[in-house]
Design a protein around this motif. Structure first.
Motif, PDB file in Angstrom:
ATOM      1  N   PRO A   1       6.231   2.628 -10.050  1.00  0.00           N
ATOM      2  CA  PRO A   1       7.523   2.297  -9.431  1.00  0.00           C
ATOM      3  C   PRO A   1       7.862   3.171  -8.229  1.00  0.00           C
ATOM      4  O   PRO A   1       8.401   2.681  -7.231  1.00  0.00           O
ATOM      5  CB  PRO A   1       8.516   2.518 -10.581  1.00  0.00           C
ATOM      6  N   ALA A   2       7.556   4.483  -8.320  1.00  0.00           N
ATOM      7  CA  ALA A   2       7.866   5.375  -7.201  1.00  0.00           C
ATOM      8  C   ALA A   2       7.057   5.005  -5.961  1.00  0.00           C
ATOM      9  O   ALA A   2       7.542   5.119  -4.823  1.00  0.00           O
ATOM     10  CB  ALA A   2       7.591   6.826  -7.595  1.00  0.00           C
ATOM     11  N   THR A   3       5.826   4.557  -6.161  1.00  0.00           N
ATOM     12  CA  THR A   3       4.980   4.144  -5.042  1.00  0.00           C
ATOM     13  C   THR A   3       5.544   2.891  -4.383  1.00  0.00           C
ATOM     14  O   THR A   3       5.552   2.768  -3.153  1.00  0.00           O
ATOM     15  CB  THR A   3       3.544   3.876  -5.518  1.00  0.00           C
ATOM     16  N   LEU A   4       6.028   1.959  -5.196  1.00  0.00           N
ATOM     17  CA  LEU A   4       6.626   0.731  -4.653  1.00  0.00           C
ATOM     18  C   LEU A   4       7.892   1.040  -3.867  1.00  0.00           C
ATOM     19  O   LEU A   4       8.163   0.428  -2.837  1.00  0.00           O
ATOM     20  CB  LEU A   4       6.933  -0.247  -5.796  1.00  0.00           C
ATOM     21  N   THR A   5       8.673   2.003  -4.355  1.00  0.00           N
ATOM     22  CA  THR A   5       9.883   2.407  -3.629  1.00  0.00           C
ATOM     23  C   THR A   5       9.531   2.976  -2.269  1.00  0.00           C
ATOM     24  O   THR A   5      10.166   2.651  -1.252  1.00  0.00           O
ATOM     25  CB  THR A   5      10.668   3.446  -4.443  1.00  0.00           C
ATOM     26  N   ALA A   6       8.508   3.828  -2.229  1.00  0.00           N
ATOM     27  CA  ALA A   6       8.069   4.404  -0.952  1.00  0.00           C
ATOM     28  C   ALA A   6       7.562   3.320  -0.009  1.00  0.00           C
ATOM     29  O   ALA A   6       7.803   3.370   1.200  1.00  0.00           O
ATOM     30  CB  ALA A   6       6.987   5.451  -1.196  1.00  0.00           C
ATOM     31  N   ALA A   7       6.863   2.316  -0.547  1.00  0.00           N
ATOM     32  CA  ALA A   7       6.356   1.209   0.272  1.00  0.00           C
ATOM     33  C   ALA A   7       7.508   0.415   0.869  1.00  0.00           C
ATOM     34  O   ALA A   7       7.463   0.019   2.044  1.00  0.00           O
ATOM     35  CB  ALA A   7       5.469   0.302  -0.568  1.00  0.00           C
ATOM     36  N   ALA A   8       8.538   0.165   0.082  1.00  0.00           N
ATOM     37  CA  ALA A   8       9.703  -0.580   0.569  1.00  0.00           C
ATOM     38  C   ALA A   8      10.418   0.183   1.683  1.00  0.00           C
ATOM     39  O   ALA A   8      10.899  -0.418   2.654  1.00  0.00           O
ATOM     40  CB  ALA A   8      10.658  -0.865  -0.588  1.00  0.00           C
ATOM     41  N   GLU A   9      10.470   1.500   1.572  1.00  0.00           N
ATOM     42  CA  GLU A   9      11.118   2.321   2.593  1.00  0.00           C
ATOM     43  C   GLU A   9      10.321   2.293   3.896  1.00  0.00           C
ATOM     44  O   GLU A   9      10.906   2.285   4.993  1.00  0.00           O
ATOM     45  CB  GLU A   9      11.265   3.754   2.091  1.00  0.00           C
ATOM     46  N   ILE A  10       9.000   2.276   3.791  1.00  0.00           N
ATOM     47  CA  ILE A  10       8.159   2.184   4.984  1.00  0.00           C
ATOM     48  C   ILE A  10       8.373   0.846   5.678  1.00  0.00           C
ATOM     49  O   ILE A  10       8.523   0.770   6.902  1.00  0.00           O
ATOM     50  CB  ILE A  10       6.677   2.372   4.607  1.00  0.00           C
ATOM     51  N   ALA A  11       8.409  -0.227   4.899  1.00  0.00           N
ATOM     52  CA  ALA A  11       8.617  -1.562   5.469  1.00  0.00           C
ATOM     53  C   ALA A  11      10.005  -1.691   6.090  1.00  0.00           C
ATOM     54  O   ALA A  11      10.176  -2.375   7.105  1.00  0.00           O
ATOM     55  CB  ALA A  11       8.420  -2.622   4.385  1.00  0.00           C
ATOM     56  N   ALA A  12      10.990  -1.019   5.499  1.00  0.00           N
ATOM     57  CA  ALA A  12      12.365  -1.118   5.988  1.00  0.00           C
ATOM     58  C   ALA A  12      12.524  -0.532   7.381  1.00  0.00           C
ATOM     59  O   ALA A  12      13.453  -0.911   8.107  1.00  0.00           O
ATOM     60  CB  ALA A  12      13.317  -0.420   5.012  1.00  0.00           C
ATOM     61  N   ARG A  13      11.641   0.375   7.760  1.00  0.00           N
ATOM     62  CA  ARG A  13      11.757   0.973   9.093  1.00  0.00           C
ATOM     63  C   ARG A  13      10.800   0.333  10.108  1.00  0.00           C
ATOM     64  O   ARG A  13      10.542   0.862  11.180  1.00  0.00           O
ATOM     65  CB  ARG A  13      11.549   2.482   9.034  1.00  0.00           C
ATOM     66  N   GLY A  14      10.258  -0.847   9.754  1.00  0.00           N
ATOM     67  CA  GLY A  14       9.487  -1.629  10.714  1.00  0.00           C
ATOM     68  C   GLY A  14       7.995  -1.444  10.679  1.00  0.00           C
ATOM     69  O   GLY A  14       7.286  -2.015  11.505  1.00  0.00           O
ATOM     70  N   ALA A  15       7.485  -0.653   9.736  1.00  0.00           N
ATOM     71  CA  ALA A  15       6.037  -0.434   9.637  1.00  0.00           C
ATOM     72  C   ALA A  15       5.448  -1.313   8.527  1.00  0.00           C
ATOM     73  O   ALA A  15       6.170  -1.835   7.689  1.00  0.00           O
ATOM     74  CB  ALA A  15       5.728   1.033   9.366  1.00  0.00           C
ATOM     75  N   ARG A  16       4.124  -1.450   8.538  1.00  0.00           N
ATOM     76  CA  ARG A  16       3.424  -2.195   7.490  1.00  0.00           C
ATOM     77  C   ARG A  16       2.591  -1.239   6.650  1.00  0.00           C
ATOM     78  O   ARG A  16       1.969  -0.326   7.191  1.00  0.00           O
ATOM     79  CB  ARG A  16       2.489  -3.250   8.093  1.00  0.00           C
ATOM     80  N   LEU A  17       2.592  -1.470   5.360  1.00  0.00           N
ATOM     81  CA  LEU A  17       1.738  -0.690   4.464  1.00  0.00           C
ATOM     82  C   LEU A  17       0.617  -1.576   3.947  1.00  0.00           C
ATOM     83  O   LEU A  17       0.870  -2.589   3.291  1.00  0.00           O
ATOM     84  CB  LEU A  17       2.538  -0.134   3.284  1.00  0.00           C
ATOM     85  N   SER A  18      -0.619  -1.191   4.230  1.00  0.00           N
ATOM     86  CA  SER A  18      -1.782  -1.900   3.715  1.00  0.00           C
ATOM     87  C   SER A  18      -2.565  -0.964   2.800  1.00  0.00           C
ATOM     88  O   SER A  18      -2.419   0.257   2.865  1.00  0.00           O
ATOM     89  CB  SER A  18      -2.680  -2.388   4.860  1.00  0.00           C
ATOM     90  N   VAL A  19      -3.391  -1.554   1.949  1.00  0.00           N
ATOM     91  CA  VAL A  19      -4.085  -0.794   0.912  1.00  0.00           C
ATOM     92  C   VAL A  19      -5.580  -1.072   0.979  1.00  0.00           C
ATOM     93  O   VAL A  19      -6.006  -2.228   1.082  1.00  0.00           O
ATOM     94  CB  VAL A  19      -3.553  -1.160  -0.488  1.00  0.00           C
ATOM     95  N   VAL A  20      -6.370  -0.003   0.940  1.00  0.00           N
ATOM     96  CA  VAL A  20      -7.835  -0.106   0.849  1.00  0.00           C
ATOM     97  C   VAL A  20      -8.248   0.439  -0.505  1.00  0.00           C
ATOM     98  O   VAL A  20      -8.001   1.610  -0.820  1.00  0.00           O
ATOM     99  CB  VAL A  20      -8.526   0.688   1.970  1.00  0.00           C
ATOM    100  N   VAL A  21      -8.857  -0.395  -1.336  1.00  0.00           N
ATOM    101  CA  VAL A  21      -9.278  -0.014  -2.677  1.00  0.00           C
ATOM    102  C   VAL A  21     -10.687  -0.551  -2.936  1.00  0.00           C
ATOM    103  O   VAL A  21     -11.131  -1.485  -2.270  1.00  0.00           O
ATOM    104  CB  VAL A  21      -8.306  -0.575  -3.750  1.00  0.00           C
TER     105      VAL A  21
END
Length: 213
Positions: free
Chosen positions: A120-140
């Motif tokens: 959940p904490a990771t998802l919250t951080a991702a939402a905050e990044i998106a809220a300021r106009g950036a994109r979060l992508s994941v390499v796994v």
């Protein structure tokens, strides 16, 4: 070119998982390779590198020297971060801070991880990044519901082992369209001078012809 005096409209922050579960994984070399492919595709986009395990650290601040950043990424190993654990939310929170301090208006955050520790904490951080106009992508190494959810929350994509070229193509998009949609007054420069040489030469030849007559 080495002066840190530019204002970044668009930049990239790589967040690399350096926890034992990632660095001791059989896919670690492939994850680093994909990271280097991504760095090589940035062209003029500035980038930063964050490493994390039980805590997160800024390894390379926002820089236009992506060649050196790629070398630094290659040197990350099991002993880079001494703090035990795997807390990607700390890396993402630090990435958001880097974007804010660099005044990046539209950027990308790339989480390179074995997929452990996403919660959940990771998802919250991702939402905050998106809220300021950036994109979060994941390499796994391989996709999972948690990785898909994280990328969807961050407005980005999921890339797995073997998709280095797809990742490079994604990062090659400089964010111009996103900046335009946010109504920022931008000037995009293109050099058309070489195409004006031919008509200019024709005019010069006509001038010589008139003098000869």
């Amino acid at each position: 070119r080495d002066a840190a005096s530019y204002r970044n409209l668009d930049g990239v922050v790589l967040v690399l998982d350096a926890s034992p579960s990632a660095t001791e994984n059989d896919d670690w070399t492939e994850l680093q390779t994909m990271g280097r492919f991504g760095v090589a595709a940035l062209q003029s986009r500035p980038a930063a590198l964050i490493v994390y395990a039980g805590d997160a650290y800024l390894a390379t601040n926002m820089t236009a020297d992506t060649h050196q950043l790629g070398l630094t990424l290659s040197l990350v190993g099991a002993d880079t971060v001494p703090d035990p654990g795997s807390r990607p939310e700390l890396g993402l929170t630090l990435a958001k801070q880097v974007l804010q301090e660099a005044q990046v208006l539209a950027g990308d955050v790339l989480l390179i991880s074995d997929g452990q520790g996403i919660g959940p904490a990771t998802l919250t951080a991702a939402a905050e990044i998106a809220a300021r106009g950036a994109r979060l992508s994941v390499v796994v190494p391989q996709t999972s519901p948690s990785a898909e959810t994280l990328a969807r929350t961050g407005g980005g994509q999921v890339y797995v082992s073997g998709q280095s070229e797809d990742l490079a193509a994604f990062l090659d998009n400089s964010g111009r369209e996103r900046l335009e949609k946010q109504d920022y007054s931008l000037l995009f420069w293109a050099d058309w001078g070489r195409y004006l040489l031919l008509p200019a030469l024709i005019l010069v030849l006509l001038m010589f012809r008139r003098r000869a007559v």
